[in-house]
Motif scaffolding. Structure first.
Motif, mmCIF file in Angstrom:
data_model
loop_
_atom_site.group_PDB
_atom_site.id
_atom_site.type_symbol
_atom_site.label_atom_id
_atom_site.label_comp_id
_atom_site.label_asym_id
_atom_site.label_seq_id
_atom_site.Cartn_x
_atom_site.Cartn_y
_atom_site.Cartn_z
ATOM 1 N N THR A 192 0.790 -1.165 0.028
ATOM 2 C CA THR A 192 0.005 0.116 0.151
ATOM 3 C C THR A 192 1.001 1.315 -0.022
ATOM 4 O O THR A 192 1.816 1.429 0.903
ATOM 5 N N HIS A 306 -5.516 -1.146 -3.193
ATOM 6 C CA HIS A 306 -4.630 -0.858 -2.142
ATOM 7 C C HIS A 306 -4.619 0.755 -1.970
ATOM 8 O O HIS A 306 -4.791 0.837 -0.734
ATOM 9 N N TYR A 332 -9.410 -7.722 1.591
ATOM 10 C CA TYR A 332 -10.292 -6.458 1.292
ATOM 11 C C TYR A 332 -11.827 -6.806 1.244
ATOM 12 O O TYR A 332 -12.042 -8.123 0.948
ATOM 13 N N ALA A 370 -5.392 -2.771 3.904
ATOM 14 C CA ALA A 370 -4.179 -1.835 3.450
ATOM 15 C C ALA A 370 -3.004 -1.719 4.499
ATOM 16 O O ALA A 370 -1.918 -1.580 4.019
#
Length: 407
Positions: A192, A306, A332, A370
C-alpha cells in the motif's frame, strides 16, 4: 548496498511509474541502502525526487526509451558504468515497448545481470497466462492469441533466468512453479503506497456523493457502464451523485475518453480529471464516497484497490479474476457486481450510497487490509531477498573464480 532499479519513473507516463516512486521513497530510508541508482526512461520533465524524509543519495540515469531497440545495450552500459551491488527490475511484459521485438529485448536484461553475476530480482506485476488478450487490447483473433501465448511463454522463460522473480499473488506463484518448474519464485505482496494515520471515513454533507474510478481507460477498463449505472441510481434514489473519472486513455486506445465525453455530454455531473499528479492523488481519493472498478477483466494485483484501502474507501468490484482473489488473499471487502450487467453495477453502487453503515463497514475493513502491507514492509522483503541471493552466491562461487562476464 548500492541498489539499482530499472523502471519507468515520474513524470514518465509509462506503466508502473507510480509504483516505482513509492518503492524509491521507502528504499532510500533503509539503512541497508547506501545509494539508489534509478535506471529510467527518458522524460522531458525532471524526475520527482522531492522527498520530505531523510534518505540516501539518489542518482538518476535516463538510459532507455519506450519501443527503442537499443534499450538492451543502453541499460547494460548504464549498469556497467554505475556498478550496483544489486538490481531490481520493476516489470510487466510491455514495460519496454508495445512492439514485440523492443519488448522482448528489454526483458533480456535480467539474464544479462545474471551473466554479469549481479544479484537481481524481477518484480513481475502480471503473467500472460492470466491476461485476457482481447479485453486488454492486444487481439481478439484466435490465431494471434495462440501466437501471443507462445511468445508469452518464451518471454516468461527469459524472465525466469533472473535470480529471483517476485510476484504479488499466490495464484501466480502456483502457475509459474507448475507450468515452468520454476524454483526461484517468491510471493511479495503489492503493498500500500500511503497510509494516512487517521483516514476520514466520513463524507461532507454539503457536497455530492462522488462515485470515482481511477486508472488508464479504454481496454478492459471502460466507464460507459459506470456512467449509465449512476444514472439508474439517481433515478431510483434522487441522491446527489457525481461521477469522477480520474486518469487518462490507455496507450492502446488513444481518444477513448474524448469519445466518452462526447457520447455522455448530456449527462450532468460527470467530471474527467485527466492525468492525476502524485501530490493530487490523496485529494481524489479522500473526496470520494465510493471507488468503482468498471473492469471487464483483470491483469494483476490492483494498485488502485490498495490505494482505496489506504484512504479508507468502500469499493465496488467485478466478481472476477484477480480482484476476487485479492479479497480472499489480503482481506479487502467490497460490493461485487456482474461485469456484463449495468443493472448489477447500479445495484452495487446503490447498496453502498443508500446505507452509510454498510459503507463505513467496507471502508474500515479495507483500511485494515491496507495497513497490513505498507510499502516500508514490502521494501524490507526485497532487501531480505537480495541478502539471500548475495549469501547464496558467496557459498556457490569460489573466491578464485569470482569473475564478472563482460558484456
Amino acid at each position: 548496498m548500492k541498489l539499482a532499479i530499472v523502471t519507468a519513473y515520474p513524470p514518465s507516463k509509462v506503466t508502473l511509474n507510480e509504483y516505482a516512486y513509492h518503492l524509491v521513497k521507502q528504499f532510500r530510508q533503509k539503512r541497508e541502502v547506501t545509494e539508489l541508482i534509478l535506471l529510467t526512461d527518458t522524460t522531458e520533465g525532471k524526475k520527482e525526487l522531492q522527498f520530505e524524509e531523510a534518505g540516501c543519495k539518489i542518482i538518476v540515469k535516463e538510459c532507455w526509451t519506450f519501443n527503442s531497440y537499443k534499450n538492451l545495450i543502453s541499460v547494460t552500459k548504464a549498469i556497467s558504468q554505475t556498478k550496483p551491488d544489486a538490481v531490481l527490475f520493476n516489470l510487466q511484459f510491455m514495460k519496454f515497448g508495445d512492439k514485440k521485438v523492443a519488448a522482448a529485448l528489454g526483458l533480456m536484461l535480467p539474464l544479462i545481470c545474471k551473466l554479469k553475476k549481479i544479484p537481481n530480482i524481477v518484480l513481475l506485476h502480471n503473467i500472460l497466462e492470466e491476461v485476457d488478450l482481447g479485453s486488454a487490447g492486444f487481439t481478439n483473433n484466435i490465431v494471434m492469441k495462440k501466437i501471443y501465448s507462445l511468445i508469452g511463454t518464451a518471454l516468461t522463460k527469459l524472465i525466469l533466468k533472473a535470480d529471483t522473480v517476485a510476484v504479488t499473488m499466490h495464484k501466480y506463484v502456483n502457475i509459474l512453479e507448475f507450468k515452468y518448474f520454476a524454483n526461484n519464485i517468491r510471493l511479495i505482496p503489492h503493498g500500500t503506497f500511503e497510509i494516512p494515520e487517521e483516514p476520514n471515513f466520513g463524507l461532507s454533507e454539503d457536497r455530492p456523493f462522488q462515485i470515482m474510478t481511477f486508472g488508464k481507460f479504454g481496454t478492459y477498463k471502460k466507464v460507459e457502464a459506470m456512467i449509465e449505472a449512476v444514472e439508474i441510481v439517481r433515478a431510483q434514489t434522487d441522491l446527489d451523485l457525481e461521477v469522477v473519472i480520474a486518469g487518462t486513455d490507455n496507450p492502446n486506445v488513444p481518444g477513448y475518453l474524448d469519445s466518452v465525453k462526447e457520447k455522455y455530454k448530456h449527462v450532468p455531473q460527470v467530471r474527467f480529471t485527466g492525468y492525476v499528479e502524485e501530490q493530487d492523488v490523496p485529494v481524489i481519493f479522500s473526496e470520494s464516497a465510493v471507488v468503482v472498478f468498471p473492469y471487464t477483466s483483470t491483469t494483476g494485483s490492483s494498485g488502485v484497490l490498495h490505494q482505496a484501502g489506504s484512504y479508507g474507501k468502500a469499493v465496488v468490484m467485478p466478481d472476477l479474476g484477480d480482484l476476487a482473489l485479492l479479497v480472499k488473499d489480503e482481506g479487502y471487502k467490497g460490493e461485487f457486481f456482474d461485469p456484463t450487467s449495468t443493472e448489477s453495477l447500479a445495484d452495487a453502487i446503490k447498496a453502498i450510497v443508500t446505507n452509510d453503515a454498510y459503507r463505513l463497514k467496507l471502508a474500515i475493513a479495507n483500511y485494515e487490509a491496507a495497513t497490513a502491507h505498507p510499502m516500508s514492509k514490502i521494501a524490507d522483503m526485497y532487501l531480505d531477498s537480495f541478502q539471500e541471493i548475495i549469501d547464496r552466491k558467496k557459498v556457490m562461487t569460489p573466491n578464485n573464480s569470482n569473475q564478472e562476464v563482460i558484456l
